[in-house]
Motif scaffolding. Structure first.
Motif, PDB file in Angstrom:
ATOM      1  N   PRO A 211       0.800  -1.246   0.000  1.00 34.91           N
ATOM      2  CA  PRO A 211       0.000   0.000   0.000  1.00 34.91           C
ATOM      3  C   PRO A 211       0.823   1.282   0.000  1.00 34.91           C
ATOM      4  O   PRO A 211       0.268   2.369  -0.156  1.00 34.91           O
ATOM      5  CB  PRO A 211      -0.819  -0.105   1.298  1.00 34.91           C
ATOM      6  N   VAL A 212       2.153   1.206   0.196  1.00 32.84           N
ATOM      7  CA  VAL A 212       2.962   2.419   0.281  1.00 32.84           C
ATOM      8  C   VAL A 212       2.911   3.211  -1.022  1.00 32.84           C
ATOM      9  O   VAL A 212       3.124   4.431  -1.029  1.00 32.84           O
ATOM     10  CB  VAL A 212       4.422   2.070   0.650  1.00 32.84           C
ATOM     11  N   THR A 213       2.595   2.546  -2.139  1.00 30.00           N
ATOM     12  CA  THR A 213       2.522   3.243  -3.425  1.00 30.00           C
ATOM     13  C   THR A 213       1.349   4.219  -3.484  1.00 30.00           C
ATOM     14  O   THR A 213       1.310   5.074  -4.362  1.00 30.00           O
ATOM     15  CB  THR A 213       2.387   2.225  -4.571  1.00 30.00           C
ATOM     16  N   GLN A 214       0.404   4.096  -2.557  1.00 33.88           N
ATOM     17  CA  GLN A 214      -0.777   4.964  -2.562  1.00 33.88           C
ATOM     18  C   GLN A 214      -0.749   5.979  -1.420  1.00 33.88           C
ATOM     19  O   GLN A 214      -1.772   6.575  -1.090  1.00 33.88           O
ATOM     20  CB  GLN A 214      -2.039   4.103  -2.455  1.00 33.88           C
ATOM     21  N   ILE A 215       0.416   6.197  -0.838  1.00 31.66           N
ATOM     22  CA  ILE A 215       0.508   7.105   0.301  1.00 31.66           C
ATOM     23  C   ILE A 215       0.180   8.541  -0.105  1.00 31.66           C
ATOM     24  O   ILE A 215       0.557   9.003  -1.188  1.00 31.66           O
ATOM     25  CB  ILE A 215       1.917   7.035   0.931  1.00 31.66           C
ATOM     26  N   GLN A 216      -0.567   9.232   0.739  1.00 29.80           N
ATOM     27  CA  GLN A 216      -0.867  10.652   0.573  1.00 29.80           C
ATOM     28  C   GLN A 216      -0.346  11.385   1.807  1.00 29.80           C
ATOM     29  O   GLN A 216      -0.595  10.958   2.932  1.00 29.80           O
ATOM     30  CB  GLN A 216      -2.374  10.900   0.424  1.00 29.80           C
ATOM     31  N   LEU A 217       0.360  12.481   1.582  1.00 32.86           N
ATOM     32  CA  LEU A 217       0.928  13.247   2.684  1.00 32.86           C
ATOM     33  C   LEU A 217       0.159  14.547   2.862  1.00 32.86           C
ATOM     34  O   LEU A 217      -0.286  15.157   1.887  1.00 32.86           O
ATOM     35  CB  LEU A 217       2.409  13.552   2.431  1.00 32.86           C
ATOM     36  N   GLY A 218       0.003  14.977   4.098  1.00 33.66           N
ATOM     37  CA  GLY A 218      -0.708  16.228   4.353  1.00 33.66           C
ATOM     38  C   GLY A 218      -0.414  16.756   5.742  1.00 33.66           C
ATOM     39  O   GLY A 218       0.250  16.107   6.553  1.00 33.66           O
ATOM     40  N   LEU A 219      -0.946  17.947   6.007  1.00 34.77           N
ATOM     41  CA  LEU A 219      -0.771  18.591   7.302  1.00 34.77           C
ATOM     42  C   LEU A 219      -2.058  18.569   8.112  1.00 34.77           C
ATOM     43  O   LEU A 219      -2.156  19.232   9.127  1.00 34.77           O
ATOM     44  CB  LEU A 219      -0.307  20.041   7.123  1.00 34.77           C
ATOM     45  N   ASP A 220      -3.070  17.836   7.635  1.00 32.96           N
ATOM     46  CA  ASP A 220      -4.333  17.762   8.367  1.00 32.96           C
ATOM     47  C   ASP A 220      -4.122  17.029   9.678  1.00 32.96           C
ATOM     48  O   ASP A 220      -3.791  15.845   9.688  1.00 32.96           O
ATOM     49  CB  ASP A 220      -5.390  17.026   7.543  1.00 32.96           C
ATOM     50  N   ALA A 221      -4.285  17.743  10.779  1.00 34.76           N
ATOM     51  CA  ALA A 221      -4.109  17.124  12.101  1.00 34.76           C
ATOM     52  C   ALA A 221      -5.120  17.720  13.069  1.00 34.76           C
ATOM     53  O   ALA A 221      -4.783  18.315  14.070  1.00 34.76           O
ATOM     54  CB  ALA A 221      -2.695  17.335  12.612  1.00 34.76           C
ATOM     55  N   THR A 222      -6.412  17.560  12.714  1.00 38.52           N
ATOM     56  CA  THR A 222      -7.467  18.110  13.542  1.00 38.52           C
ATOM     57  C   THR A 222      -7.505  17.394  14.885  1.00 38.52           C
ATOM     58  O   THR A 222      -7.538  16.168  14.945  1.00 38.52           O
ATOM     59  CB  THR A 222      -8.826  17.959  12.840  1.00 38.52           C
ATOM     60  N   SER A 223      -7.494  18.168  15.967  1.00 38.82           N
ATOM     61  CA  SER A 223      -7.495  17.572  17.299  1.00 38.82           C
ATOM     62  C   SER A 223      -8.859  16.970  17.602  1.00 38.82           C
ATOM     63  O   SER A 223      -9.866  17.296  16.969  1.00 38.82           O
ATOM     64  CB  SER A 223      -7.149  18.627  18.346  1.00 38.82           C
ATOM     65  N   SER A 224      -8.876  16.085  18.595  1.00 36.11           N
ATOM     66  CA  SER A 224     -10.122  15.403  18.945  1.00 36.11           C
ATOM     67  C   SER A 224     -11.188  16.372  19.422  1.00 36.11           C
ATOM     68  O   SER A 224     -12.368  16.215  19.096  1.00 36.11           O
ATOM     69  CB  SER A 224      -9.836  14.354  20.027  1.00 36.11           C
ATOM     70  N   GLN A 225     -10.785  17.401  20.168  1.00 37.11           N
ATOM     71  CA  GLN A 225     -11.771  18.349  20.682  1.00 37.11           C
ATOM     72  C   GLN A 225     -12.325  19.256  19.586  1.00 37.11           C
ATOM     73  O   GLN A 225     -13.419  19.790  19.709  1.00 37.11           O
ATOM     74  CB  GLN A 225     -11.183  19.197  21.818  1.00 37.11           C
TER      75      GLN A 225
END
Length: 742
Positions: free
Chosen positions: A394-408
């Motif tokens: 599955p590493v061939t389909q990796i997507q990188l991003g900065l989305d890190a919405t907190s739980s709250q």
């Protein structure tokens, strides 16, 4: 080297009081100096020389009147579940009351810089409320400095926001908040869980409470010293707020590992001689040599994070490398000093039913496993390598991003994404700058014509041009239809940048694209482009170190290939679980791109730990082979001697990292899972199966090195050849009686 370290270990054992006194003085002195000269930690997430940063700088320069207030942005999402509009009737009255209450926030920035307005009326309604009027956003900014700290939010502020939310909820509205005003989720004590498991594993390993506590105590001492050094470093360098946290995590990991290696070798040597000072010296001279080289590979991997060009990664790498150096020094000096302090009671009281070398009457489990692996190596090698390759698919389909919405913040984020589209919270900002108003108007018109018809833009998603006061610049707000890390938004960004380049060439103006989606794309691109360079430097330098240690070309090559395979398998498993939702562990709404700096961060940390296990396991095999054992016997002896402690060290690291998977934060789950998985793949599959089976298949060829290269490389006595010249005093000296334990 082994002879030099032997002297250090023996001296530290005999003069334990002097060594411990010096370390205590160092802790006091460095701590006092750190408290006196340290400066605040400060995060710097800038990516120098990127197009998005240039655009953001232009926006700041040309639109000073719109510069965001220094503080923390927050927002409240309102939703009318009954389908009625928020700008009419009783709902509108509730919204007005909420806005009035929010105006009372004590930490609200001055009104002329960020004033809370009714999102359902006036110009604000165009971008702050959906077309059907059932969802609206109230935005505001908090002045954290009013609370006396850069990141502080007072209880009075949180209480005021809570009261405002209650007004809306009492009126039947769904009200959620995002930002520092949201209630913080109660996180499980992941570090304590990891430490508890570490103590349990060490108790089983040593079958004694005191011996189990010593590695942890030594690791903590190293962390305390390194934390003071990092504090002193803030007076000369800008260090991020995460520097100390990462340094503590790495210090705990390598500190326990290194101490385990040394104390395990000491115990083996103590069964051969009653001269405990000699046993301590041999342990530090042999296992300590492995620790020095393992620590060197970790430092290389961490310091090389500066090659990414990302300041915050470089800062964390430097801070963590200080902790690694301290962990090495502690294991070479403090640990033998503690052995000298407690002498014969180190492994007492012995816990019943647990295995110890003194009670062993036959081959150990590690030796039996080593025999099985080397007797039929090919099937084990094929099955293990195949498992890693399958996990890596599955590493061939990796997507990188900065989305890190907190739980709250997640409930508010989900409402906003459903109502306004995934791109609402991460718009693209196109800025046009020219020499005069006429040039600006011409360029802005061309930009508007080019971007208005592009795909993947939300409905009514282009706002502008919005000119500045001087009329020499304008900006457009472009809201993507999809999230910032999706292929569609990346395609949109590429098309806008292409159009911006054409307009800039045609008009002689500057046209750039900023905003969170553009920054996200630039971060991903920068890390992806620099990852090969990082790997080349880290693996290349470690390859040279491993050649010096093992006097072989083949073994470092297998070690490096195995590491790359384990990393690929780790990324594949991470993509499958966090991006594709395997096993149903991550909810669909929480599935998304992999944190953009997670791959290079994980490679830097895990590579160092992997080389720890590599050096400790194979250096003992090299030691036996160098002293005349056959290749197969050397593998079996080294495996039997090292398998138990490496298993213990790996289990400790897995438990420390896996503790973070209990977090409610998705990005902490991701980091915890990926690092734990990497240790499992690399320590248990690569180091303990692929490495010995490959060496068994190669036989003497595993130790092959060209003669010219052997002459060029420095000849360092890692195996302790000189330590075996004078035989250690026997346990039962018939001629002169048993020697006195020292």
């Amino acid at each position: 080297m082994a002879s030099f370290l032997y002297k250090i270990g023996k001296f530290s054992y005999r003069r334990w009081w002097a060594v411990l006194a010096l370390w205590i003085l160092a802790i006091i002195a460095l701590g006092a100096l750190g408290d006196k000269i340290e400066k605040p930690f400060k995060d710097d997430f800038k990516l120098p020389d990127s197009p998005s940063v240039t655009a953001q700088n232009t926006i700041t320069e040309k639109f000073p009147e719109g510069k965001a207030a220094e503080g923390q942005p927050a927002k409240i999402i309102l939703k009318a579940d009954d389908g009625q509009r928020l700008d009419t009737g009783a709902h509108h009255d509730s919204v007005e009351k909420m806005v009035a209450k929010l105006q009372e926030i004590p930490q609200l920035v001055p009104a002329e810089r960020a004033k809370i307005i009714d999102p359902t009326t006036g110009p604000a309604a165009a971008q702050s409320m959906t077309d059907n009027g059932t969802v609206a956003i109230i935005k505001f900014t908090l002045d954290a400095k009013m609370h006396g700290a850069e990141s502080g939010v007072s209880d009075a502020t949180v209480n005021t926001v809570t009261e405002a939310k209650k007004i809306g909820r009492d009126a039947g509205l769904t009200v959620e908040s995002a930002g520092p005003v949201s209630a913080k989720a109660v996180e499980p004590p992941s570090e304590l869980i990891g430490i508890a498991v570490a103590i349990l594993v060490m108790i089983i390993t040593f079958a004694g409470l005191l011996a189990a506590a010593m590695p942890l105590g030594a690791a903590i001492m190293g962390i305390v010293v390194s934390t003071s050094v990092i504090s002193i470093g803030t007076a000369f360098l800008t260090l991020g707020t995460s520097t100390t946290g990462l340094a503590t995590m790495i210090g705990l990991a390598v500190g326990i590992d290194y101490s385990l290696f040394v104390i395990s070798r000491y115990r083996q040597e103590a069964t051969r001689t009653k001269d405990r000072a000699h046993a301590a010296g041999v342990a530090v001279g042999t296992a300590g040599s492995a620790v020095v080289f393992a620590g060197a590979t970790v430092v290389i991997a961490l310091v090389a994070l500066n090659l990414t060009g990302l300041t915050f990664l470089g800062q964390m790498g430097l801070g963590a490398s200080v902790t690694v150096v301290m962990a090495v020094l502690v294991s070479l000096t403090v640990l033998p000093a503690l052995l000298g302090l407690f002498k014969g009671i180190v492994f007492k009281p012995r816990i019943p039913l647990l295995w110890t070398p003194e009670r062993s009457k036959g081959p150990t489990i590690g030796h039996k496993v080593g025999v099985a692996l080397t007797k039929h190596p090919l099937p084990y090698l094929i099955i293990t390598a195949a498992a890693l390759i399958v996990a890596a698919i599955p590493v061939t389909q990796i997507q990188l991003g900065l989305d890190a919405t907190s739980s709250q913040d997640r409930p508010a984020h989900l409402i906003e994404r459903e109502a306004f589209g995934a791109g609402k919270s991460s718009p693209l900002i196109v800025v046009v700058s020219a020499q005069d108003p006429t040039g600006m108007a011409t360029a802005a018109k061309q930009v508007q014509e080019r971007i208005s018809g592009l795909d993947h833009i939300a409905e009514h998603g282009v706002v502008g041009p919005i000119p500045n006061t001087a009329q020499d610049a304008a900006q457009f707000l472009v809201i993507p239809q999809n999230g910032p890390s999706t292929p569609e938004t990346k395609d949109l960004l590429a098309e806008i940048r292409s159009a911006a380049s054409d307009v800039a060439k045609a008009t002689g103006s500057y046209v750039g694209v900023g905003g969170s989606a553009a920054i996200n794309a630039d971060f991903s691109s920068a890390l992806t482009n620099r990852l090969p360079i990082y790997l080349l430097v880290v693996v290349g330098l470690a390859f040279i170190l491993l050649m010096i240690v093992f006097r072989s070309v083949i073994i470092p090559l297998v070690a490096s290939i195995g590491f790359l395979l384990s990393v690929a398998a780790t990324f594949g498993a991470t993509v499958g679980i966090f991006q594709k939702g395997w096993l149903g562990w991550i909810k669909p709404e929480d599935q998304g791109p992999i944190l953009v700096f997670a791959p290079i961060f994980l490679i830097g940390i895990v590579f160092g730990l992997a080389m720890d296990y590599q050096v400790f396991l194979v250096s003992r095999m090299r030691e036996e082979y160098h002293h005349g054992a056959s290749p197969i016997d050397a593998i079996r002896t080294g495996y039997g001697a090292g398998a138990r402690v490496i298993t213990a060290a790996a289990l400790i690291m897995v438990s420390v990292f896996a503790g973070f998977t209990l977090s409610s934060e998705t990005f902490l789950k991701l980091l915890g899972f990926s690092m734990a998985a990497a240790i499992v793949f690399d320590a248990f599959l690569v180091r303990m199966i692929i490495m010995p089976t490959t060496m068994a298949l190669l036989g003497k060829r595993a130790w092959w090195i060209p003669r010219w290269l052997d002459r060029v490389l420095p000849n360092i006595d890692v195996e302790g050849e000189k330590l075996r010249a004078p035989e250690a005093p026997p346990a039962n000296n018939v001629a002169g009686g048993a020697p006195v334990a020292r």
